[in-house]
Enzyme design. Structure first.
Site, PDB file in Angstrom:
ATOM      1  N   LYS A 193     -11.901  -1.692   6.538  1.00 60.10           N
ATOM      2  CA  LYS A 193     -11.252  -2.559   7.297  1.00 60.10           C
ATOM      3  C   LYS A 193     -11.536  -2.556   8.648  1.00 60.10           C
ATOM      4  O   LYS A 193     -12.008  -3.712   9.078  1.00 60.10           O
ATOM      5  CB  LYS A 193      -9.729  -2.247   7.395  1.00 60.10           C
ATOM      6  CG  LYS A 193      -9.026  -1.982   5.952  1.00 60.10           C
ATOM      7  CD  LYS A 193      -8.840  -3.267   5.260  1.00 60.10           C
ATOM      8  CE  LYS A 193      -8.788  -2.926   3.699  1.00 60.10           C
ATOM      9  NZ  LYS A 193      -7.768  -2.220   3.070  1.00 60.10           N
ATOM     10  N   ASP A 248      -1.772   6.607   6.211  1.00 62.67           N
ATOM     11  CA  ASP A 248      -2.750   5.713   5.777  1.00 62.67           C
ATOM     12  C   ASP A 248      -2.967   4.842   6.974  1.00 62.67           C
ATOM     13  O   ASP A 248      -2.052   4.069   7.334  1.00 62.67           O
ATOM     14  CB  ASP A 248      -2.480   4.966   4.598  1.00 62.67           C
ATOM     15  CG  ASP A 248      -3.105   3.915   4.148  1.00 62.67           C
ATOM     16  OD1 ASP A 248      -4.306   3.621   4.920  1.00 62.67           O
ATOM     17  OD2 ASP A 248      -3.142   3.206   2.911  1.00 62.67           O
ATOM     18  N   TRP A 276       0.893  -1.344   0.064  1.00 59.24           N
ATOM     19  CA  TRP A 276       0.148   0.048  -0.112  1.00 59.24           C
ATOM     20  C   TRP A 276       0.846   1.345   0.339  1.00 59.24           C
ATOM     21  O   TRP A 276       0.595   2.276  -0.710  1.00 59.24           O
ATOM     22  CB  TRP A 276      -1.122  -0.099   1.266  1.00 59.24           C
ATOM     23  CG  TRP A 276      -2.030  -1.127   0.925  1.00 59.24           C
ATOM     24  CD1 TRP A 276      -2.070  -2.252   1.969  1.00 59.24           C
ATOM     25  CD2 TRP A 276      -2.847  -1.368   0.010  1.00 59.24           C
ATOM     26  NE1 TRP A 276      -3.124  -3.107   1.493  1.00 59.24           N
ATOM     27  CE2 TRP A 276      -3.670  -2.361   0.403  1.00 59.24           C
ATOM     28  CE3 TRP A 276      -3.166  -0.714  -1.190  1.00 59.24           C
ATOM     29  CZ2 TRP A 276      -4.667  -3.118  -0.582  1.00 59.24           C
ATOM     30  CZ3 TRP A 276      -4.168  -1.449  -1.931  1.00 59.24           C
ATOM     31  CH2 TRP A 276      -4.965  -2.407  -1.743  1.00 59.24           C
TER      32      TRP A 276
END
Ligand SMILES: *Cc1c(COP(=O)(O)O)cnc(C)c1O
Length: 362
Positions: free
Chosen positions: A195, A171, A101
């Protein structure tokens, strides 16, 4: 009705209480005679929903007044572009590469300027967090970027990098609201909610006001400017109404559970059960350096791909779902987000013990 223990990395398990409450309001939200899905985003009822969601999130995270909370769309991945488009002034971003990511964000930023990889743990398949105490931060860097919890590899920053005065952008998709954080240490905190917070389709951005300017890269679309959404209270256009409503319910659930300090304690207890077993097992091994272990995502392997596959298959038959590791890593991964109950982890460990007894290591 029978529910499984869902260890998916995302979209992931949500609190059962929240799902039940949403179900009970599906046809008639609080006497409005309609579902939140059918409601105008300009209605009074919806304004209350989004205002309450923001208020509860601010309370949970202790967000200072000089930060805006934005409910946006496009997932976490949209932020990979929005961050450089809005924050590049010198057109330099420093990225710490701790997994896929972070790498994707770094690659996206390269489309808009200079994106430096100032540290990386790629040398050991992202199984650790690099030392970030004295990084070669560019004098011109507009920000330093991290992916705080690495969903795929199961690592987390237990200590934030020394950014040498530069703005920190994080993030937090897979550790959002899993424990208290000090918002003032960041310029931008963002996360896709699927998530740990809500249904896919919402990304929450918490951004310090001075970073919201009209001075964005030329050509930045209206919809990709933080200012557009900040000025309109996240209602510039139709927001992901239903998703925000569910997030709001999760915030209330978290508050009722005692907030993020209590959540952290619960998450630590849950993770310890699994990590303690991994450390004592001869068959199963955690793949991450102990000091950098995530409370949310726990990858592990047996070292034998066929046995891993058998484990995943038999676990599923036993009601323990989505334990297959990410396609790039293999093995197993148990995501044990806020809404995963203690019993889920206890059942998983009991199942692992049984499996090990059937497949003893010589
Ligand atoms: C899942 C995930 C993403 C991507 O989220 P999308 O909403 O699918 O774009 C980005 N960062 C992290 C840390 C994630 O876990």
């Amino acid at each position: 009705m029978s529910r499984v223990y869902n260890f998916s990395a995302g979209p992931a398990v949500l609190p059962e209480e929240v799902l039940k409450e949403a179900a009970s309001e599906m046809l008639d939200y609080q006497g409005t005679g309609m579902s939140v899905m059918e409601m105008s985003h300009r209605s009074k009822a919806y304004q209350t929903i989004i205002d309450d969601a923001e208020k509860d999130l601010r309370e949970l995270m202790n967000i200072p007044d000089n930060y805006k909370v934005l409910f946006l769309q496009g997932g976490a991945s949209q932020q990979f572009a929005m961050i450089p488009m809005n924050l590049f002034k010198n057109k330099v971003g420093d990225y710490i590469i701790t997994g896929q990511w972070a790498k994707k964000a770094w690659q996206e930023a390269k489309l808009y300027g200079t994106a430096n990889a100032i540290a990386s743990s790629a040398d050991k398949t992202f199984t650790y967090i690099p030392d970030c105490s004295d990084l070669p931060i560019d004098d011109d860097a507009d920000y330093v970027y991290i992916c705080q919890n690495n969903t795929i590899y199961g690592t987390v920053y237990h200590e934030l990098p020394n950014t040498k005065g530069k703005t920190l952008v994080a993030d937090v998709s897979s550790c959002f609201l899993s424990e208290p954080i000090d918002v003032t240490k960041y310029g931008v905190i963002y996360g896709g909610v699927q998530k740990n917070v809500g249904p896919a389709g919402v990304v929450i951005v918490i951004i310090r006001e001075d970073l919201i300017t009209e001075d964005v890269l030329p050509g930045t679309p209206t919809m990709l400017r933080y200012k557009t959404h900040a000025d309109a209270g996240s209602l510039y256009n139709t927001p992901p109404c239903y998703g925000i409503y569910i997030c709001g319910k999760v915030f209330k659930w978290l508050k009722a559970k005692g907030g993020l300090t209590a959540m952290k304690e619960y998450n630590e207890k849950k993770a310890k059960i699994l990590y303690d077993f991994l450390d004592s097992s001869k068959l199963f091994k955690g793949t991450v350096e102990k000091k950098d272990r995530s409370l949310m995502n726990v990858p592990f392997v047996t070292g034998d791909a066929d046995l891993d596959a058998l484990f995943v298959k038999e676990a599923k038959a036993a009601g323990l779902e989505n334990l297959k590791g990410h396609r790039t890593v293999g093995g197993m991964r148990a995501s044990i987000y806020n809404a995963m109950p203690m019993e889920g982890v206890e059942k998983l460990v009991a199942f692992m013990k049984d499996f090990e007894a059937k497949h003893p290591v010589e």
